[in-house]
Scaffold this motif. Structure first.
Motif: not given
Length: 265
Positions: A20-24
């Motif tokens: 999982c990654v968080s992309l802004t």
């Protein structure tokens, strides 16, 4: 605008778990209307395809998505590096209804990746709810999303975390997230519950809260089906009388309970 992707630039990419990654993102030109907590976008990896992803944070000019790599499109999105581009369509669907929560009890129950769509609602509730309780369940300690943020939330509200499969180092609770409900007290008649996670977990959580006397209209559940268009035209996300891209994903228990009780619906 709802059928044409708008280009957004990746500002940052932060790993959350092994998959999982968080992309802004920020608009690379004209931006979409503001997203509300609980709404989703159709996120397009150019040359690969698009998938629906709920927002996991909303800033003044940015939007964040927390994505798990489970297929070709989501894997391509997860590989997006700062400076890269993605296409967005939206915002789509219903969000968490936070009206009337100021000064009242709010219970947030998240299972696995379900914490991501609930996160922007918690950000808002931290400033207004009377007694906010956040219950989180995940498979293993390594699968827990936003552990640092959960620790910061615990300074301002009650946070309980449980895992299905503990490691030798784990010192917290073990078991399903619904077991944590016995530890918390909420004003059943006036409290609001926000629930997101695997369907069986949401159904059991709703049943437990109904048994405590919480009105079905105050239990909100985020439902998931195969969304393709986001505009209510293709019909892939139909759940009984609902098209979830239009009538959901957030639906109160008065509507969702009878639909989730139908096998294979």
């Amino acid at each position: 605008m709802s059928t044409v992707p708008v280009p957004y630039r990746v500002l940052s990419s932060r790993p959350e778990t092994s998959d999982c990654v968080s992309l802004t993102l920020a608009a690379d030109g004209a931006s979409l209307p503001a997203f509300s907590p609980g709404q989703f976008a159709m996120v397009y990896a150019f040359g690969v395809g698009e998938v629906p992803i709920s927002v996991s944070a909303v800033g003044d000019v940015t939007v964040t998505f927390t994505v798990r790599a489970v297929g070709a499109v989501s894997a391509a999105i997860c590989r997006s590096a700062p400076g890269g581009a993605l296409g967005l369509r939206g915002p789509f669907g219903t969000g968490w209804n936070l009206d009337g929560t100021d000064g009242s009890d709010v219970l947030v129950v998240a299972g696995g990746l379900g914490l991501a769509p609930l996160r922007p609602a918690v950000h808002r509730l931290l400033g207004g709810a009377g007694r906010l309780t956040v219950l989180v369940g995940t498979r293993t300690p390594a699968d827990l999303l936003f552990p640092g943020e959960l620790a910061r939330w615990s300074d301002r509200c009650r946070v309980e975390v449980t895992v299905d499969r503990p490691t030798p180092q784990w010192r917290g609770s073990v078991g399903v997230v619904t077991a944590l409900l016995d530890r918390v007290a909420v004003g059943a008649g006036t409290a609001t519950a926000l629930v997101c996670g695997p369907e069986v977990m949401m159904r059991r959580t709703a049943d437990a809260l109904l048994a405590r006397g919480m009105p079905p209209g105050r239990i909100q559940i985020s439902l998931e089906r195969n969304m393709r268009c986001g505009t209510g035209h293709c019909g892939h996300c139909q759940l009984g009388p609902l098209l979830l891209c239009r009538d959901g994903p957030v639906v109160d228990c008065a509507v969702s309970r009878r639909l989730l009780a139908v096998r294979e619906l």
